[in-house]
Structure formats: C-alpha cells, structure tokens
Design a protein around this motif. Structure first.
Motif, PDB file in Angstrom:
ATOM      1  N   HIS A   1      42.200  30.050  38.891  1.00  0.00           N
ATOM      2  CA  HIS A   1      41.704  31.308  39.440  1.00  0.00           C
ATOM      3  C   HIS A   1      40.198  31.410  39.284  1.00  0.00           C
ATOM      4  O   HIS A   1      39.584  30.653  38.522  1.00  0.00           O
ATOM      5  CB  HIS A   1      42.374  32.504  38.758  1.00  0.00           C
ATOM      6  CG  HIS A   1      42.029  32.673  37.301  1.00  0.00           C
ATOM      7  ND1 HIS A   1      42.585  31.897  36.302  1.00  0.00           N
ATOM      8  CD2 HIS A   1      41.168  33.524  36.670  1.00  0.00           C
ATOM      9  CE1 HIS A   1      42.105  32.266  35.128  1.00  0.00           C
ATOM     10  NE2 HIS A   1      41.231  33.253  35.320  1.00  0.00           N
ATOM     11  N   ARG A   2      39.620  32.360  40.005  1.00  0.00           N
ATOM     12  CA  ARG A   2      38.203  32.685  39.871  1.00  0.00           C
ATOM     13  C   ARG A   2      38.079  34.196  39.751  1.00  0.00           C
ATOM     14  O   ARG A   2      38.662  34.943  40.547  1.00  0.00           O
ATOM     15  CB  ARG A   2      37.395  32.188  41.069  1.00  0.00           C
ATOM     16  CG  ARG A   2      35.918  32.610  41.025  1.00  0.00           C
ATOM     17  CD  ARG A   2      35.125  31.992  42.167  1.00  0.00           C
ATOM     18  NE  ARG A   2      33.767  32.527  42.255  1.00  0.00           N
ATOM     19  CZ  ARG A   2      32.750  32.141  41.481  1.00  0.00           C
ATOM     20  NH1 ARG A   2      32.962  31.223  40.541  1.00  0.00           N
ATOM     21  NH2 ARG A   2      31.557  32.661  41.624  1.00  0.00           N
ATOM     22  N   VAL A   3      37.312  34.641  38.772  1.00  0.00           N
ATOM     23  CA  VAL A   3      37.111  36.076  38.557  1.00  0.00           C
ATOM     24  C   VAL A   3      35.638  36.329  38.250  1.00  0.00           C
ATOM     25  O   VAL A   3      34.983  35.533  37.582  1.00  0.00           O
ATOM     26  CB  VAL A   3      38.029  36.600  37.419  1.00  0.00           C
ATOM     27  CG1 VAL A   3      37.779  35.868  36.119  1.00  0.00           C
ATOM     28  CG2 VAL A   3      37.878  38.104  37.234  1.00  0.00           C
TER      29      VAL A   3
ATOM     30  N   SER B   1      47.169  25.711  43.164  1.00  0.00           N
ATOM     31  CA  SER B   1      47.740  25.107  41.970  1.00  0.00           C
ATOM     32  C   SER B   1      47.575  23.595  42.029  1.00  0.00           C
ATOM     33  O   SER B   1      47.078  23.047  43.022  1.00  0.00           O
ATOM     34  CB  SER B   1      49.224  25.476  41.844  1.00  0.00           C
ATOM     35  OG  SER B   1      49.941  25.044  42.983  1.00  0.00           O
TER      36      SER B   1
ATOM     37  N   ALA C   1      47.277  29.675  35.362  1.00  0.00           N
ATOM     38  CA  ALA C   1      46.934  29.737  36.781  1.00  0.00           C
ATOM     39  C   ALA C   1      45.478  29.367  37.028  1.00  0.00           C
ATOM     40  O   ALA C   1      44.575  29.801  36.304  1.00  0.00           O
ATOM     41  CB  ALA C   1      47.192  31.140  37.316  1.00  0.00           C
TER      42      ALA C   1
ATOM     43  N   THR D   1      35.800  30.438  36.303  1.00  0.00           N
ATOM     44  CA  THR D   1      36.614  29.707  37.271  1.00  0.00           C
ATOM     45  C   THR D   1      37.433  28.641  36.570  1.00  0.00           C
ATOM     46  O   THR D   1      36.893  27.842  35.797  1.00  0.00           O
ATOM     47  CB  THR D   1      35.727  29.043  38.342  1.00  0.00           C
ATOM     48  OG1 THR D   1      34.935  30.034  38.991  1.00  0.00           O
ATOM     49  CG2 THR D   1      36.578  28.329  39.378  1.00  0.00           C
TER      50      THR D   1
ATOM     51  N   PHE E   1      38.456  38.889  42.339  1.00  0.00           N
ATOM     52  CA  PHE E   1      39.465  38.006  41.737  1.00  0.00           C
ATOM     53  C   PHE E   1      40.222  37.271  42.829  1.00  0.00           C
ATOM     54  O   PHE E   1      40.629  37.866  43.829  1.00  0.00           O
ATOM     55  CB  PHE E   1      40.442  38.808  40.879  1.00  0.00           C
ATOM     56  CG  PHE E   1      41.602  37.981  40.386  1.00  0.00           C
ATOM     57  CD1 PHE E   1      41.452  37.121  39.307  1.00  0.00           C
ATOM     58  CD2 PHE E   1      42.844  38.042  41.012  1.00  0.00           C
ATOM     59  CE1 PHE E   1      42.510  36.345  38.857  1.00  0.00           C
ATOM     60  CE2 PHE E   1      43.904  37.274  40.568  1.00  0.00           C
ATOM     61  CZ  PHE E   1      43.730  36.422  39.487  1.00  0.00           C
ATOM     62  N   HIS E   2      40.417  35.961  42.621  1.00  0.00           N
ATOM     63  CA  HIS E   2      41.217  35.155  43.543  1.00  0.00           C
ATOM     64  C   HIS E   2      42.017  34.133  42.743  1.00  0.00           C
ATOM     65  O   HIS E   2      41.469  33.455  41.872  1.00  0.00           O
ATOM     66  CB  HIS E   2      40.328  34.401  44.545  1.00  0.00           C
ATOM     67  CG  HIS E   2      39.560  35.280  45.474  1.00  0.00           C
ATOM     68  ND1 HIS E   2      40.136  35.922  46.545  1.00  0.00           N
ATOM     69  CD2 HIS E   2      38.249  35.632  45.484  1.00  0.00           C
ATOM     70  CE1 HIS E   2      39.214  36.629  47.182  1.00  0.00           C
ATOM     71  NE2 HIS E   2      38.067  36.467  46.553  1.00  0.00           N
ATOM     72  N   LEU E   3      43.301  34.021  43.055  1.00  0.00           N
ATOM     73  CA  LEU E   3      44.068  32.885  42.578  1.00  0.00           C
ATOM     74  C   LEU E   3      43.683  31.671  43.420  1.00  0.00           C
ATOM     75  O   LEU E   3      43.481  31.785  44.632  1.00  0.00           O
ATOM     76  CB  LEU E   3      45.561  33.150  42.700  1.00  0.00           C
ATOM     77  CG  LEU E   3      46.134  34.189  41.720  1.00  0.00           C
ATOM     78  CD1 LEU E   3      47.575  34.529  42.098  1.00  0.00           C
ATOM     79  CD2 LEU E   3      46.075  33.670  40.287  1.00  0.00           C
ATOM     80  N   LEU E   4      43.554  30.516  42.788  1.00  0.00           N
ATOM     81  CA  LEU E   4      43.164  29.288  43.467  1.00  0.00           C
ATOM     82  C   LEU E   4      44.372  28.368  43.603  1.00  0.00           C
ATOM     83  O   LEU E   4      45.408  28.586  42.959  1.00  0.00           O
ATOM     84  CB  LEU E   4      42.050  28.600  42.674  1.00  0.00           C
ATOM     85  CG  LEU E   4      40.753  29.397  42.500  1.00  0.00           C
ATOM     86  CD1 LEU E   4      39.756  28.612  41.657  1.00  0.00           C
ATOM     87  CD2 LEU E   4      40.152  29.762  43.850  1.00  0.00           C
TER      88      LEU E   4
ATOM     89  N   VAL F   1      45.609  34.640  32.969  1.00  0.00           N
ATOM     90  CA  VAL F   1      44.539  35.432  33.568  1.00  0.00           C
ATOM     91  C   VAL F   1      44.252  36.641  32.670  1.00  0.00           C
ATOM     92  O   VAL F   1      45.166  37.209  32.066  1.00  0.00           O
ATOM     93  CB  VAL F   1      44.926  35.890  34.989  1.00  0.00           C
ATOM     94  CG1 VAL F   1      43.947  36.915  35.530  1.00  0.00           C
ATOM     95  CG2 VAL F   1      45.024  34.688  35.919  1.00  0.00           C
TER      96      VAL F   1
END
Length: 252
Positions: free
Chosen positions: A14-16, A245, A12, A40, A240-243, A220
């Motif tokens: 994502h950014r954390v 696809s 996935a 990221t 945390f955010h899913l970015l 993740v």
C-alpha cells in the motif's frame, strides 16, 4: 525464522500519505510544527520494498526554526532473515547524514547488522530480533489473539546501535469503528496499538520514541500519533491506495 508471525503472509502492499500537525508540547523548545510523511510498501517476489519520506518543519520559542527531511528505504525478505537499509536525514536542501548497510538473522533470530555508512562496522543482534515488516506482523498476530501486550526486539536500521527493545500495548481488537481508511477494509478487524521504542542500554527507562495508531489485520495503519518526546504530532491520512499484491508467478 522459527515461529515467524502468521500475519506476515497477510501484510498488504500500500501507499499512504499523512499530513502532520502539532498535537501537544511538553516543556521543550518547540512551539509550532507541521509536516508530511509518505509510506509505501511494495510486494516483490523476494519480500517487501519499503520507502518512507518525512518532511518536518518546527519553530522554537526563541525564534529559531528547522526544516528536516528524512528518506528511509529498506528491502526485507519474505522469511524475515535478510534486510537491507538506507536512511538519509538532515536539513532540507543541505548535507544529510546517511546510515546504510544490511543485516542477517539465523533461525533463532540472532544475527549481525553490517554497516557501510556512516562507517564500516558490525553489531551483533540478540536472539529474537525481528525486522520491521515481521515486527508489524508480530503485533497484528498478538493483538488478534487477544494478548494484552508484547515486547519484541526490533532492528530497523535507523540508528547505529543495533536492535531496539519495543513494548506494544493493545486496545480492543475487532471490527473497525466508522470511517475506515478504505471502503474495501470496512469489515476488517483492527484495533489501537501503543508502541514504545527503547535503546538496549542498561538503566534506560524512558522510550526514545512512541507511536499510537490503529492497525488493521493487513498491517495498514491510520489514526497515528507520533511522540518525539518534547512534542507530539497527529498524522491524518491525506491519500491511501492498496497496491498490487505479490505476483502469482512468484509462487512458481
């Protein structure tokens, strides 16, 4: 690459952001440490673009202190055969050392890393070498299939010595315990993974670095513990955010 991990297609974007706190010291000079780390992963048509930034402040028993910043950026192809890396590390606000170059693998995982910094050089990569995203996918695949451990080779461009030997040990893999990293991932399979990293030198028995984390089926990670040898840090998720696809037009 032959036998590429199936989980590579599930990783996935994502950014954390993690807050780092000192968890344990083991006889070294460090007596206090704190910091932050951002990570990221962006999905591109050609693969993954990864950026990691680490800021670490330590204080020693003799009254000294250090403030370190590390910026690490990579591009990794979808097929796991091409990799571009750039790492800059040093005192915050001061001169930093840089490691930069690219690497390519053949179908069997053997290949070559070509450095442009700190100096022009080439290093052979052994058969079975994986780049970071495919290394993560191999860990997820093995854990999900019930294997107790795997030991894949990794090239991540963080040093000039070429590939690293890694050893990944898995705990129980299943539905996550309470407090998932995001509500949308509450039903996703996950489990604890302990990874040790070793240089490929004869007689090396102690790891250069170790990490413990909970990996989810999409790659993740949360509940991180980072072992630097003399001290260990706990990394707690601040944000945390899913970015998005990979765009649909990439498949055309």
């Amino acid at each position: 690459i032959a036998g590429a991990p199936a989980a590579a297609g599930r990783l996935a974007a994502h950014r954390v952001i993690y807050d780092l706190t000192l968890e344990h010291v083991s006889g070294g000079s460090v007596m206090a440490a704190s910091g932050t780390m951002s990570y990221t992963v962006e999905a591109t048509c050609g693969g993954w673009a990864v950026q990691q930034r680490l800021h670490l402040t330590t204080a020693s028993r003799d009254g000294g202190s250090s403030d370190l910043t590390s910026d690490y950026a990579t591009l990794e192809s979808l097929d796991g055969r091409h990799f571009v890396f750039d790492m800059r590390q040093g005192p915050t606000g001061g001169a930093r050392e840089e490691i930069k170059g690219d690497a390519a693998l053949n179908q069997d995982g053997a290949g070559t890393a070509s450095y442009t910094l700190p100096k022009a050089s080439r290093v052979a990569l052994p058969k079975g070498t994986l780049f970071p995203m495919h290394h993560t996918a191999a860990i997820v695949d093995a854990a999900a299939s019930g294997q107790p451990w795997i030991s894949p080779l990794l090239f991540d461009g963080t040093g000039v010595g070429g590939a690293l030997s890694t050893f990944a040990l898995f705990g129980h893999w299943g539905a996550p315990s309470p407090e998932p990293i995001a509500p949308s991932m509450a039903a996703m399979a996950s489990g604890p993974v302990h990874v040790s990293y070793f240089g490929l030198k004869p007689g090396v028995s102690l790891p250069d670095f170790e990490s413990i984390q909970r990996y989810y089926d999409n790659g993740v990670a949360d509940r991180l513990h980072l072992d630097f040898g003399d001290f260990r840090m706990q990394a707690s998720v601040r944000d945390f955010h899913l970015l998005p696809s990979r765009p649909a037009h990439c498949e055309r």
